[in-house]
Design an enzyme around this catalytic site. Structure first.
Site, PDB file in Angstrom:
ATOM      1  N   CYS A  51      87.921 -11.544  69.224  1.00  0.00           N
ATOM      2  CA  CYS A  51      86.689 -12.134  69.746  1.00  0.00           C
ATOM      3  C   CYS A  51      86.809 -13.655  69.863  1.00  0.00           C
ATOM      4  CB  CYS A  51      85.527 -11.775  68.821  1.00  0.00           C
ATOM      5  SG  CYS A  51      83.994 -12.651  69.168  1.00  0.00           S
ATOM      6  N   TRP A  84      81.095  -3.433  64.489  1.00  0.00           N
ATOM      7  CA  TRP A  84      82.492  -3.728  64.212  1.00  0.00           C
ATOM      8  C   TRP A  84      82.865  -3.006  62.914  1.00  0.00           C
ATOM      9  CZ3 TRP A  84      85.791  -6.733  67.195  1.00  0.00           C
ATOM     10  CH2 TRP A  84      85.185  -7.462  68.245  1.00  0.00           C
ATOM     11  N   THR A 118      77.224  -8.559  65.446  1.00  0.00           N
ATOM     12  CA  THR A 118      78.218  -9.442  66.050  1.00  0.00           C
ATOM     13  C   THR A 118      79.098 -10.120  65.000  1.00  0.00           C
ATOM     14  OG1 THR A 118      76.668 -11.320  66.052  1.00  0.00           O
ATOM     15  CG2 THR A 118      76.695  -9.919  68.018  1.00  0.00           C
ATOM     16  N   TYR A 182      82.189 -14.091  81.083  1.00  0.00           N
ATOM     17  CA  TYR A 182      81.422 -12.859  80.866  1.00  0.00           C
ATOM     18  C   TYR A 182      80.427 -12.635  81.996  1.00  0.00           C
ATOM     19  CZ  TYR A 182      83.338 -12.456  76.169  1.00  0.00           C
ATOM     20  OH  TYR A 182      84.190 -12.315  75.103  1.00  0.00           O
TER      21      TYR A 182
END
Length: 341
Positions: A51, A84, A118, A182
């Site tokens: 990430c 995650w 996140t 993105y």
């Protein structure tokens, strides 16, 4: 084993991609005003090398020498729509927090947490509760609130006299580059994609012009601004150029930015946090609505990241009056690239 689109969730928007920027804004500060004072050994940074937003925290933690005071939990490169996960650890459980999913730390503090789970996230180890996932503030606080625990020779990544300029550059880079890739990749219409594409490359051209005569983005030393731009550039050719259709130019075809990115990659604290295999696996497997086969590209050749960049001629001082960080701990080392033949 791959996951289906339904397991991973959908990433493409109906029109223009709009990032949810509502994060947990609790801060860890020297005075503990939010209830979380700076303390060595109390907090665990949970990140994923795949990430770019989490990669920033890995770099800043390295540059400032905070490895011994903020422990590191690493999630695997893929995740499902819920969380995650700690796929890299034995039995898939983080050895310090004792959880298999980062979601557990969020729910330990917010029983009905309504937003995405996140990385990066900082977790309070004694309670097992997430403190913050505000990635932009995390690195600024590492630089300004944790100063008493910085290593000797730590650089000034957010110096007071340059903060206004750093903030201005960061805003433009976030809007058009960090998030811009993105906005290209997750656009749901041709018009939304082309608008994002045009803004992205206009900003990259602006950055190229800025960096033609100065080694770093703000001042003559590495700052927070360089960290934020680097984590997008280092993923550009491996992921964004093809997967997100940002294909006007490869990074390797933009001479100034390519030299700048190699300069940073070869600086201790930057390239030694980058795992290209995990980066590629994350994007090409998780974004199954963009890449339904989930095939991970074999290329590009990465050894060119180690070629001479020539940016020393611009006379910048990478660490200012400070020094490079020592090598990363053995448990945190990434696979090294081979020197080009």
């Amino acid at each position: 084993m791959t996951k289906s689109v339904s397991e991973n969730g959908s990433y493409v928007e109906a029109g223009e991609f709009k990032r949810d920027t509502n994060y947990i804004t609790t801060r860890i500060t020297a005075d503990g005003r939010d209830g979380y004072p700076v303390e060595p050994g109390r907090y665990r940074l949970v990140a994923a090398r795949a990430c770019p937003w989490a990669n920033r925290t890995l770099i800043v933690r390295r540059l400032l020498g905070l490895e011994e005071v903020i422990s590191l939990g690493l999630c695997g490169p893929t995740h499902d729509r819920h969380s995650w996960t700690f796929d890299l650890d034995p039995r898939g459980v983080d050895p310090v927090l004792g959880i298999a999913r980062l979601r557990d730390a969020y729910l330990a503090r917010f029983l009905d947490y309504p937003r995405g789970i996140t990385v990066p996230a900082v977790v309070d180890v004694p309670t097992g509760q997430v403190v913050t996932n505000d990635y932009a503030q995390i690195t600024l606080d590492f630089a300004t609130e944790w100063t008493a625990l910085h290593r000797p020779g730590a650089p000034q990544l957010y110096p007071q006299e340059l903060r206004a300029e750093i903030d201005e550059v960061n805003l433009a880079v976030f809007r058009d580059v960090n998030n811009g890739v993105y906005r290209c990749g997750f656009a749901g219409t041709q018009d939304a994609y082309e608008a994002a594409y045009d803004r992205l490359f206009a900003r990259l051209d602006w950055l190229s012009e800025r960096l033609t005569t100065q080694r770093y983005l703000v001042g003559d030393t590495i700052t927070e601004a360089d960290v934020r731009l680097f984590t997008t550039l280092v993923r550009f050719d491996s992921v964004y150029h093809g997967h997100f259709k940002t294909n006007r130019s490869k990074l390797t075809e933009m001479p100034v930015l390519w030299a700048y990115a190699r300069d940073l990659y070869q600086t201790p604290g930057f390239g030694d946090t980058v795992d290209f295999a995990q980066i590629k696996e994350h994007y090409y497997v998780v974004h199954a609505d963009i890449n339904p086969t989930q095939i991970v590209p074999k290329g590009p050749d990465l050894t060119n990241w180690l070629t001479p960049h020539g940016r020393e001629a611009l006379d910048g001082r990478p660490f200012g009056e400070g020094t490079p960080p020592p090598p990363p701990p053995l448990t945190e080392r990434v696979p090294a690239l081979r020197e080009p033949a």
